[in-house]
Design a protein around this motif. Sequence first.
Motif, PDB file in Angstrom:
ATOM      1  N   ALA A  22     -20.424  36.421   7.578  1.00 62.46           N
ATOM      2  CA  ALA A  22     -21.614  36.537   6.724  1.00 62.46           C
ATOM      3  C   ALA A  22     -21.258  36.726   5.256  1.00 62.46           C
ATOM      4  N   ASP A  23     -20.037  37.203   4.979  1.00 57.95           N
ATOM      5  CA  ASP A  23     -19.619  37.404   3.596  1.00 57.95           C
ATOM      6  C   ASP A  23     -19.479  36.093   2.832  1.00 57.95           C
ATOM      7  N   LEU A  24     -19.431  34.980   3.560  1.00 59.54           N
ATOM      8  CA  LEU A  24     -19.321  33.673   2.908  1.00 59.54           C
ATOM      9  C   LEU A  24     -20.532  33.376   2.034  1.00 59.54           C
ATOM     10  N   ALA A  25     -21.658  34.024   2.302  1.00 59.84           N
ATOM     11  CA  ALA A  25     -22.867  33.780   1.514  1.00 59.84           C
ATOM     12  C   ALA A  25     -22.679  34.158   0.046  1.00 59.84           C
ATOM     13  N   ALA A  26     -21.715  35.035  -0.231  1.00 63.62           N
ATOM     14  CA  ALA A  26     -21.516  35.507  -1.599  1.00 63.62           C
ATOM     15  C   ALA A  26     -20.446  34.721  -2.341  1.00 63.62           C
ATOM     16  N   ILE A  27     -19.815  33.735  -1.683  1.00 58.98           N
ATOM     17  CA  ILE A  27     -18.715  32.978  -2.287  1.00 58.98           C
ATOM     18  C   ILE A  27     -19.119  31.503  -2.371  1.00 58.98           C
ATOM     19  N   PRO A  28     -18.938  30.839  -3.507  1.00 58.87           N
ATOM     20  CA  PRO A  28     -19.282  29.410  -3.581  1.00 58.87           C
ATOM     21  C   PRO A  28     -18.388  28.575  -2.665  1.00 58.87           C
ATOM     22  N   LEU A  29     -18.992  27.592  -2.011  1.00 60.40           N
ATOM     23  CA  LEU A  29     -18.252  26.693  -1.137  1.00 60.40           C
ATOM     24  C   LEU A  29     -17.794  25.468  -1.917  1.00 60.40           C
ATOM     25  N   VAL A  30     -16.544  25.115  -1.772  1.00 60.74           N
ATOM     26  CA  VAL A  30     -16.013  23.885  -2.365  1.00 60.74           C
ATOM     27  C   VAL A  30     -16.139  22.793  -1.309  1.00 60.74           C
ATOM     28  N   ILE A  31     -16.854  21.735  -1.638  1.00 64.27           N
ATOM     29  CA  ILE A  31     -17.216  20.717  -0.657  1.00 64.27           C
ATOM     30  C   ILE A  31     -16.443  19.424  -0.900  1.00 64.27           C
ATOM     31  N   ASP A  32     -15.861  18.903   0.173  1.00 59.76           N
ATOM     32  CA  ASP A  32     -15.237  17.581   0.147  1.00 59.76           C
ATOM     33  C   ASP A  32     -16.304  16.563   0.539  1.00 59.76           C
ATOM     34  N   ASP A  33     -16.745  15.750  -0.410  1.00 62.64           N
ATOM     35  CA  ASP A  33     -17.831  14.806  -0.156  1.00 62.64           C
ATOM     36  C   ASP A  33     -17.450  13.699   0.819  1.00 62.64           C
ATOM     37  N   ARG A  34     -16.163  13.508   1.061  1.00 62.80           N
ATOM     38  CA  ARG A  34     -15.755  12.453   1.994  1.00 62.80           C
ATOM     39  C   ARG A  34     -15.322  13.021   3.342  1.00 62.80           C
TER      40      ARG A  34
END
Length: 311
Positions: A181-193
């Motif tokens: 649940a702590d992931l909600a406070a950290i920005p996610l880096v997304i690989d678009d591919r």
Amino acid sequence: MRNLNLVHLNGLRAVEAAARLGTLQAVAEEFGVSPGAVSQQITKAEAQLGMVLFDRQPRGLVPTEQAAPVLFRLADAFRSLSEAVRLAGQRDPSILTISVAPVFAARWLVHRLDRFTATHPELHLRIDATTRLIDLGASDVDLGIRVGRGEWPHVKSELLLQQEIFPVASPALAERLHHPADLAAIPLVIDDRSMFSWDLWLRAAGVPDLACRIGHRLNEASLCLDAVMAGQGVMLAWQTLAGDAIRQGRLVAPFGLRVRTGFGHYLVTAPGQRQRPAVAAFVRWLKDELADSMASLDRHMPPAGPQPPAL
């Protein structure tokens, strides 16, 4: 063979490839041209031959009944031509050409090549880093390493490693990640591919509806990893992408949960092709290196097991 003067060879190549691959897009990718250019070549060849070779359908090109014997002989002829070219340009048996995805080459393979050279000083590797699926039976590539489901046409594939995904972060950010649940406070880096999404891991972690904040979106997994190592967020990584950085302490996998995506790393070769001794030597080395690498990664990952309550 004067009748060959009546038909352009490029048109016959396009016809043969269309019968083998089934779509204009697939032929265009193999030839490195546009689908429109392929379509024009096929149309010209049909006009020169005086017959319709394909039915144009939404799902692709379907050979007509009257074209079947023509396409069969074309396929056989181009196989013979390919073999003739191969024999004319016999390669140095000490050179081994490997086609591999750039991210696998950069993040895992290249750092281990000195160990292969130490074991086999008589062999020299040529790495073709590309995501393009080439025709292994009609190229100088000895084998490929690809990520997918192992269902590519016209190749023999052997599973090397099941892909498992897990969040990774810089050591500083990882100190703030104790429960999923702590992931909600950290920005996610997304690989678009990427071939998978965060939903896959979040469901397995028991927080399928977690409201996450999207940070950077990049179109290359290796760039995403660099952003994460710079402390810019957390990403979903897999073993060969992040393993070395985890062992070196540049990244942390804060949770023990690793989730299979259904994809894997596969060894890809031409069907029916006799394996050269150099290829066999590389395959043995590759499997041993992967086994050692995964065992080392396991020692640096937190233990898997049920996650504590997230909310």
